[in-house]
Design an enzyme around this catalytic site. Structure first.
Site, mmCIF file in Angstrom:
data_model
loop_
_atom_site.group_PDB
_atom_site.id
_atom_site.type_symbol
_atom_site.label_atom_id
_atom_site.label_comp_id
_atom_site.label_asym_id
_atom_site.label_seq_id
_atom_site.Cartn_x
_atom_site.Cartn_y
_atom_site.Cartn_z
ATOM 1 N N GLU A 1 -1.848 -5.122 -1.875
ATOM 2 C CA GLU A 1 -1.620 -6.084 -0.782
ATOM 3 C C GLU A 1 -2.096 -7.508 -1.080
ATOM 4 O O GLU A 1 -2.240 -8.323 -0.163
ATOM 5 C CB GLU A 1 -2.199 -5.578 0.550
ATOM 6 C CG GLU A 1 -1.624 -4.238 1.034
ATOM 7 C CD GLU A 1 -0.195 -4.304 1.602
ATOM 8 O OE1 GLU A 1 0.354 -5.431 1.702
ATOM 9 O OE2 GLU A 1 0.370 -3.234 1.914
ATOM 10 N N ASP B 1 -7.385 -1.818 -0.347
ATOM 11 C CA ASP B 1 -6.481 -2.819 0.224
ATOM 12 C C ASP B 1 -7.284 -4.106 0.386
ATOM 13 O O ASP B 1 -8.330 -4.108 1.044
ATOM 14 C CB ASP B 1 -5.988 -2.315 1.583
ATOM 15 C CG ASP B 1 -4.882 -3.168 2.170
ATOM 16 O OD1 ASP B 1 -4.913 -4.405 1.990
ATOM 17 O OD2 ASP B 1 -3.998 -2.605 2.828
ATOM 18 N N HIS C 1 4.297 1.059 4.394
ATOM 19 C CA HIS C 1 2.913 0.797 3.945
ATOM 20 C C HIS C 1 1.877 1.152 5.012
ATOM 21 O O HIS C 1 0.688 1.193 4.692
ATOM 22 C CB HIS C 1 2.739 -0.649 3.430
ATOM 23 C CG HIS C 1 2.608 -1.699 4.490
ATOM 24 N ND1 HIS C 1 1.945 -2.893 4.282
ATOM 25 C CD2 HIS C 1 3.049 -1.729 5.766
ATOM 26 C CE1 HIS C 1 1.998 -3.622 5.389
ATOM 27 N NE2 HIS C 1 2.652 -2.949 6.297
ATOM 28 N N ASP D 1 -9.906 -0.457 3.783
ATOM 29 C CA ASP D 1 -8.741 -1.087 4.406
ATOM 30 C C ASP D 1 -9.114 -1.547 5.815
ATOM 31 O O ASP D 1 -9.985 -0.942 6.443
ATOM 32 C CB ASP D 1 -7.628 -0.015 4.497
ATOM 33 C CG ASP D 1 -6.226 -0.572 4.587
ATOM 34 O OD1 ASP D 1 -6.029 -1.558 5.322
ATOM 35 O OD2 ASP D 1 -5.323 -0.003 3.947
ATOM 36 N N HIS E 1 -6.823 -1.302 7.992
ATOM 37 C CA HIS E 1 -5.916 -0.426 8.730
ATOM 38 C C HIS E 1 -6.041 1.010 8.224
ATOM 39 O O HIS E 1 -6.419 1.226 7.066
ATOM 40 C CB HIS E 1 -4.464 -0.888 8.533
ATOM 41 C CG HIS E 1 -4.269 -2.362 8.701
ATOM 42 N ND1 HIS E 1 -4.389 -3.252 7.648
ATOM 43 C CD2 HIS E 1 -3.992 -3.098 9.798
ATOM 44 C CE1 HIS E 1 -4.191 -4.485 8.099
ATOM 45 N NE2 HIS E 1 -3.944 -4.423 9.395
ATOM 46 N N ASP F 1 -6.960 -6.465 2.177
ATOM 47 C CA ASP F 1 -7.144 -6.927 3.564
ATOM 48 C C ASP F 1 -8.367 -6.286 4.235
ATOM 49 O O ASP F 1 -8.706 -6.631 5.369
ATOM 50 C CB ASP F 1 -5.871 -6.765 4.404
ATOM 51 C CG ASP F 1 -5.518 -5.345 4.800
ATOM 52 O OD1 ASP F 1 -6.397 -4.476 4.862
ATOM 53 O OD2 ASP F 1 -4.316 -5.114 5.076
ATOM 54 N N HIS G 1 0.797 -1.230 0.000
ATOM 55 C CA HIS G 1 0.000 0.000 0.000
ATOM 56 C C HIS G 1 0.830 1.282 0.000
ATOM 57 O O HIS G 1 0.293 2.374 -0.201
ATOM 58 C CB HIS G 1 -1.001 0.002 1.168
ATOM 59 C CG HIS G 1 -2.339 0.564 0.807
ATOM 60 N ND1 HIS G 1 -3.480 0.314 1.511
ATOM 61 C CD2 HIS G 1 -2.722 1.392 -0.212
ATOM 62 C CE1 HIS G 1 -4.504 0.946 0.958
ATOM 63 N NE2 HIS G 1 -4.066 1.613 -0.090
ATOM 64 N N ASP H 1 -3.456 3.223 7.974
ATOM 65 C CA ASP H 1 -2.258 3.586 7.191
ATOM 66 C C ASP H 1 -1.909 5.063 7.314
ATOM 67 O O ASP H 1 -1.413 5.680 6.369
ATOM 68 C CB ASP H 1 -2.445 3.222 5.702
ATOM 69 C CG ASP H 1 -2.568 1.722 5.457
ATOM 70 O OD1 ASP H 1 -2.355 0.945 6.407
ATOM 71 O OD2 ASP H 1 -2.877 1.338 4.316
HETATM 72 MN MN LIG Z 1 -3.448 -0.642 3.550
#
Ligand SMILES: [Mn+2]
Length: 325
Positions: A295, A250, A161, A144, A146, A252, A115, A148
């Site tokens: 990712e 992302d 990332h 995402d 997260h 994830d 990312h 980030d």
């Molecule tokens: Mn990310």
């Protein structure tokens, strides 16, 4: 069967053209394998689907960029960042590539990579949009697990990332031209035009930043409470209807059930349909100008790699106008 989108696109002068950039870069984190994602996505037929089923004119230079020619010979830690010169050099080059496509009014599709590469894509597209549309700002929907948004100093891991949003919003700054000092005002995005969806693993210091800067963020809790339909509606309302949008996705964000092959999986995520739904709705605004898919790491949880790749392809098709009916 699949048919091309009929949604008029407000901010693209060449709405049927896709600038595709394949970025085989993993230096924003420590696990090898994420650099192999573009090859896996393309080998599974993604670009043919976009060309043949959705009628896009695909502009792809037929290479996965590894940027080996611009890798620094030495790259010691700096302000707690790992591989700062490599990530800076790659994202600076990618920023120019994304800018070239976006300046011509094409949609920019970037296949990562980790990312950290969003520092390149979003900065380049933000600059092109300002130039093409009389200073207009680019909105970003960041999907995402997260946030980030770690600044180098608050990052636990030092992996870049986890920092792209901090650099893109100007919350993290650096003078050194070899370490993100190349980011100018025209590259940056406004925190008021940033929206998160899918968060569920946010560091304490990141939570503080989100609160301090009143950044709109929809966690999995919000999705449980309101449903994905209402959450996407609220996210789009926050951005406003007259704003070009970049979707930074992302993989994830999805539950590991749907996307197991990724570097930092977190349970309790989006379903495949919820992910596709976000992408479909953003397409339907007619305001989408670019997308990152990042990712995907086919070398992790290899038994689920093909599922993760299928998920990634589905998200991209949805953002580019594929619909169920
Ligand atoms: Mn990310």
């Amino acid at each position: 069967m699949t048919q091309p989108s009929t949604i008029p696109q407000k901010f693209l002068t060449r709405p049927h053209e896709l600038g595709v950039v394949a970025v085989g870069f993993s230096g924003g984190q420590c696990k090898p394998g994420v650099e192999a994602a573009p090859v896996a996505l393309i080998a599974s037929g993604l670009l043919e689907q976009l060309r043949d089923d959705l009628d896009y004119d695909v502009h792809y230079d037929n290479m996965v960029h590894n940027y080996t020619d611009i890798m620094p010979t030495s790259d010691s830690e700096y302000r707690n960042m790992k591989k700062p010169r490599a990530v800076s050099a790659v994202t600076q080059r990618l920023s120019e590539q994304a800018y070239e496509h976006a300046k011509q009014g094409k949609f920019v599709l970037t296949l990562g990579g980790d990312h950290s590469i969003a520092i390149g894509t979003i900065s380049g597209i933000a600059k092109a949009i300002r130039e093409r549309l009389e200073g207009r700002e680019l909105a970003v929907i960041w999907v995402d697990a997260h946030a980030d948004i770690n600044t180098p100093e608050i990052s636990q891991s030092g992996n870049i990332h986890g920092m792209p949003v901090a650099f893109l919003t100007g919350l993290a700054k650096e003078e050194n031209k070899d370490i993100f000092g190349w980011l100018e005002k025209e590259h940056l995005i406004n925190v008021s035009k940033l929206v998160y969806i899918g968060l569920r693993d946010v560091d304490r210091e990141e939570k503080k930043l989100l609160r301090e800067h009143s950044i709109r963020a929809f966690s999995m809790h919000d999705i449980d409470r309101h449903g994905i339909g209402r959450v996407v509606e609220m996210a789009l309302a926050h951005i406003g209807n007259d704003t070009p949008i970049h979707l930074s996705f992302d993989v994830d964000a999805l539950d590991p059930q749907w996307a197991p092959s990724t570097g930092t999986p977190v349970r309790g995520g989006l379903t495949l349909r919820e992910g596709d739904f976000i992408a479909e709705c953003v397409h339907q605004t007619g305001n989408l100008v670019g997308m990152d898919l990042v990712e995907v790491n086919p070398s992790l949880e290899t038994s689920g790699a093909s599922d993760t790749i299928r998920t990634g392809c589905s998200l991209v098709r949805s953002a580019l106008g594929d619909s169920l009916l």
